[in-house]
Design a protein around this motif. Structure first.
Motif, PDB file in Angstrom:
ATOM      1  N   MET A 149      11.360   3.908  12.235  1.00  8.93           N
ATOM      2  CA  MET A 149      11.772   3.550  10.871  1.00  8.93           C
ATOM      3  C   MET A 149      10.581   3.467   9.906  1.00  8.93           C
ATOM      4  SD  MET A 149      12.795  -0.420  11.559  1.00  8.93           S
ATOM      5  CE  MET A 149      12.913  -0.986   9.879  1.00  8.93           C
ATOM      6  N   ARG A 150       9.371   3.683  10.375  1.00  8.40           N
ATOM      7  CA  ARG A 150       8.195   3.523   9.516  1.00  8.40           C
ATOM      8  C   ARG A 150       8.058   4.636   8.472  1.00  8.40           C
ATOM      9  NH1 ARG A 150       4.043   5.415   7.924  1.00  8.40           N
ATOM     10  NH2 ARG A 150       4.428   7.260   9.178  1.00  8.40           N
ATOM     11  N   ARG A 151       7.964   4.264   7.228  1.00  2.39           N
ATOM     12  CA  ARG A 151       7.615   5.168   6.133  1.00  2.39           C
ATOM     13  C   ARG A 151       6.681   4.418   5.188  1.00  2.39           C
ATOM     14  NH1 ARG A 151      10.340   9.627   4.570  1.00  2.39           N
ATOM     15  NH2 ARG A 151       8.262   9.978   3.708  1.00  2.39           N
ATOM     16  N   SER A 152       5.925   5.139   4.399  1.00  2.00           N
ATOM     17  CA  SER A 152       5.071   4.484   3.399  1.00  2.00           C
ATOM     18  C   SER A 152       5.931   4.069   2.217  1.00  2.00           C
ATOM     19  CB  SER A 152       3.979   5.445   2.930  1.00  2.00           C
ATOM     20  OG  SER A 152       3.089   5.693   3.989  1.00  2.00           O
ATOM     21  N   ILE A 153       5.934   2.791   1.938  1.00  2.00           N
ATOM     22  CA  ILE A 153       6.772   2.239   0.862  1.00  2.00           C
ATOM     23  C   ILE A 153       5.881   1.856  -0.320  1.00  2.00           C
ATOM     24  CG2 ILE A 153       8.332   0.309   0.252  1.00  2.00           C
ATOM     25  CD1 ILE A 153       9.585   2.404   2.163  1.00  2.00           C
ATOM     26  N   ARG A 154       6.250   2.377  -1.502  1.00  2.00           N
ATOM     27  CA  ARG A 154       5.414   2.160  -2.694  1.00  2.00           C
ATOM     28  C   ARG A 154       6.131   1.401  -3.802  1.00  2.00           C
ATOM     29  NH1 ARG A 154       4.539   7.264  -0.593  1.00  2.00           N
ATOM     30  NH2 ARG A 154       2.370   7.717   0.026  1.00  2.00           N
ATOM     31  N   LYS A 155       7.405   1.043  -3.560  1.00  2.00           N
ATOM     32  CA  LYS A 155       8.141   0.245  -4.565  1.00  2.00           C
ATOM     33  C   LYS A 155       8.586  -1.057  -3.902  1.00  2.00           C
ATOM     34  CE  LYS A 155       9.799   3.929  -7.476  1.00  2.00           C
ATOM     35  NZ  LYS A 155      10.715   5.053  -7.363  1.00  2.00           N
ATOM     36  N   ALA A 210      -8.149   1.686  -9.255  1.00  2.00           N
ATOM     37  CA  ALA A 210      -9.323   2.064  -8.443  1.00  2.00           C
ATOM     38  C   ALA A 210      -9.539   3.571  -8.348  1.00  2.00           C
ATOM     39  CB  ALA A 210      -9.205   1.467  -7.048  1.00  2.00           C
ATOM     40  N   LYS A 211      -8.478   4.341  -8.541  1.00  2.00           N
ATOM     41  CA  LYS A 211      -8.642   5.800  -8.576  1.00  2.00           C
ATOM     42  C   LYS A 211      -7.550   6.407  -9.441  1.00  2.00           C
ATOM     43  CE  LYS A 211      -6.517   6.469  -4.048  1.00  2.00           C
ATOM     44  NZ  LYS A 211      -6.649   7.161  -2.784  1.00  2.00           N
ATOM     45  N   GLU A 212      -7.750   7.665  -9.788  1.00  2.00           N
ATOM     46  CA  GLU A 212      -6.847   8.281 -10.766  1.00  2.00           C
ATOM     47  C   GLU A 212      -5.423   8.432 -10.221  1.00  2.00           C
ATOM     48  OE1 GLU A 212      -6.933  12.158 -13.658  1.00  2.00           O
ATOM     49  OE2 GLU A 212      -8.742  11.668 -12.491  1.00  2.00           O
ATOM     50  N   HIS A 213      -5.331   8.806  -8.941  1.00  2.00           N
ATOM     51  CA  HIS A 213      -4.011   9.021  -8.333  1.00  2.00           C
ATOM     52  C   HIS A 213      -3.877   8.192  -7.063  1.00  2.00           C
ATOM     53  CE1 HIS A 213      -3.333  12.347 -11.023  1.00  2.00           C
ATOM     54  NE2 HIS A 213      -4.502  12.857 -10.677  1.00  2.00           N
ATOM     55  N   GLY A 214      -2.673   7.720  -6.817  1.00  2.00           N
ATOM     56  CA  GLY A 214      -2.378   7.140  -5.503  1.00  2.00           C
ATOM     57  C   GLY A 214      -2.726   5.679  -5.323  1.00  2.00           C
ATOM     58  N   SER A 215      -3.021   4.965  -6.420  1.00  2.00           N
ATOM     59  CA  SER A 215      -3.298   3.529  -6.254  1.00  2.00           C
ATOM     60  C   SER A 215      -2.501   2.666  -7.238  1.00  2.00           C
ATOM     61  CB  SER A 215      -4.797   3.238  -6.426  1.00  2.00           C
ATOM     62  OG  SER A 215      -5.251   3.658  -7.700  1.00  2.00           O
ATOM     63  N   ASP A 216      -1.841   3.322  -8.169  1.00  2.00           N
ATOM     64  CA  ASP A 216      -1.172   2.615  -9.269  1.00  2.00           C
ATOM     65  C   ASP A 216      -0.137   1.583  -8.779  1.00  2.00           C
ATOM     66  OD1 ASP A 216      -0.721   2.415 -12.115  1.00  2.00           O
ATOM     67  OD2 ASP A 216       1.271   3.189 -11.642  1.00  2.00           O
ATOM     68  N   PHE A 217       0.576   1.931  -7.702  1.00  2.00           N
ATOM     69  CA  PHE A 217       1.720   1.112  -7.289  1.00  2.00           C
ATOM     70  C   PHE A 217       1.341  -0.275  -6.765  1.00  2.00           C
ATOM     71  CE2 PHE A 217       0.394   3.904  -3.879  1.00  2.00           C
ATOM     72  CZ  PHE A 217       0.295   3.056  -2.795  1.00  2.00           C
ATOM     73  N   ILE A 218       0.044  -0.493  -6.469  1.00  2.00           N
ATOM     74  CA  ILE A 218      -0.329  -1.814  -5.931  1.00  2.00           C
ATOM     75  C   ILE A 218      -0.135  -2.899  -6.996  1.00  2.00           C
ATOM     76  CG2 ILE A 218      -2.827  -1.871  -6.433  1.00  2.00           C
ATOM     77  CD1 ILE A 218      -3.220  -2.957  -3.557  1.00  2.00           C
ATOM     78  N   CYS A 277       1.968   0.442   2.034  1.00  2.00           N
ATOM     79  CA  CYS A 277       1.351   1.766   1.913  1.00  2.00           C
ATOM     80  C   CYS A 277      -0.167   1.624   1.823  1.00  2.00           C
ATOM     81  CB  CYS A 277       1.875   2.510   0.689  1.00  2.00           C
ATOM     82  SG  CYS A 277       1.268   4.225   0.609  1.00  2.00           S
ATOM     83  N   TRP A 278      -0.835   2.469   2.558  1.00  2.00           N
ATOM     84  CA  TRP A 278      -2.304   2.538   2.575  1.00  2.00           C
ATOM     85  C   TRP A 278      -2.794   3.204   1.294  1.00  2.00           C
ATOM     86  CZ3 TRP A 278      -5.221   3.132   7.670  1.00  2.00           C
ATOM     87  CH2 TRP A 278      -6.555   3.536   7.471  1.00  2.00           C
ATOM     88  N   ILE A 279      -3.844   2.674   0.712  1.00  2.00           N
ATOM     89  CA  ILE A 279      -4.514   3.325  -0.431  1.00  2.00           C
ATOM     90  C   ILE A 279      -5.955   3.586  -0.012  1.00  2.00           C
ATOM     91  CG2 ILE A 279      -5.282   3.050  -2.824  1.00  2.00           C
ATOM     92  CD1 ILE A 279      -2.832   1.114  -3.162  1.00  2.00           C
ATOM     93  N   GLN A 280      -6.316   4.841   0.062  1.00  2.00           N
ATOM     94  CA  GLN A 280      -7.670   5.211   0.492  1.00  2.00           C
ATOM     95  C   GLN A 280      -8.695   4.857  -0.574  1.00  2.00           C
ATOM     96  OE1 GLN A 280      -8.432   6.336   3.460  1.00  2.00           O
ATOM     97  NE2 GLN A 280     -10.602   6.633   3.073  1.00  2.00           N
ATOM     98  N   ILE A 281      -9.743   4.186  -0.199  1.00  2.00           N
ATOM     99  CA  ILE A 281     -10.836   3.850  -1.124  1.00  2.00           C
ATOM    100  C   ILE A 281     -12.133   4.536  -0.694  1.00  2.00           C
ATOM    101  CG2 ILE A 281     -12.283   1.976  -2.042  1.00  2.00           C
ATOM    102  CD1 ILE A 281      -9.450   2.082  -3.223  1.00  2.00           C
TER     103      ILE A 281
END
Ligand SMILES: Cc1cc2nc3c(=O)[nH]c(=O)nc-3n(C[C@H](O)[C@H](O)[C@H](O)COP(=O)(O)O)c2cc1C
Length: 170
Positions: free
Chosen positions: A7-13, A60-68, A110-114
């Motif tokens: 059931m694991r998926r990356s959840i951003r909301k 922290a970055k242009e794409h892929g971190s906004d949802f935190i 969801c993981w956010i790469q830094i």
């Protein structure tokens, strides 16, 4: 464990609901139970619940971190590289244990790469996060993990969709 993995998926909301303090305690226990090379535990985990700080981290970055910025909890995964030459591996294992523990407690994440990512042309995402959290220079930042009660339902990946071709036998 197999049910969790299925059931694991990356959840951003995430729902606009704080995480139960006992659940946060369980997450702290889970991550500290992760294995590390030679048991050195070079990591530091910053549990961030302050909405203003989360909002700043979301840039922290242009794409892929906004949802935190919509998450009630972000965990910033750091390590002192002077303590272990395999801190990246240690932190990665701790991160996935944290995410799976979260899932077992009803949380999406969801993981956010830094590490190796950029805030701008001349500034790393790591330096940006360092300034927001006031981290000392010796600490490296691997990632941030956003957690919250899921407010999206993603399709589960069926067994037939898995890349069995990447499993080789000798
Ligand atoms: C090392 C790593 C870095 C990732 N970095 C990001 C990221 O910066 N932003 C993001 O939205 N998702 C990130 N992800 C999540 C992946 O995009 C996601 O795991 C992948 O698309 C597969 O989707 P799933 O997790 O729902 O199976 C990262 C995942 C990993 C393991």
């Amino acid at each position: 464990m197999m049910d969790l993995l299925r059931m694991r998926r990356s959840i951003r909301k995430y729902k606009d609901k704080d995480i139960d303090p006992r659940t946060i305690d369980d997450l702290k226990e889970a991550v500290l139970r992760a294995p590390s090379s030679r048991g050195i535990n070079p990591w530091r985990f910053f549990f961030v619940t302050d909405r203003e700080l989360l909002s700043r981290l979301s840039k922290a970055k242009e794409h892929g971190s906004d949802f935190i910025k919509g998450a009630p909890l972000g965990v910033v995964i750091c390590a002192d590289e002077r303590e272990s030459d395999v801190w990246v591996e240690d932190c990665s294992i701790a991160s996935i244990i944290l995410q799976l523990a979260g899932l077992s407690l009803g949380l999406g994440s969801c993981w956010i790469q830094i590490r190796n990512r950029s805030y701008s042309r001349d500034r790393s995402s790591e330096d940006y996060v360092r300034e927001v959290l006031g981290l000392p220079q010796g600490l490296k930042v691997e990632s941030m993990i956003a957690f919250g009660y899921p407010d999206e339902v993603l399709e589960l990946v069926h067994r037939d969709q898995l890349e069995y071709g990447k499993i080789l036998q000798r």
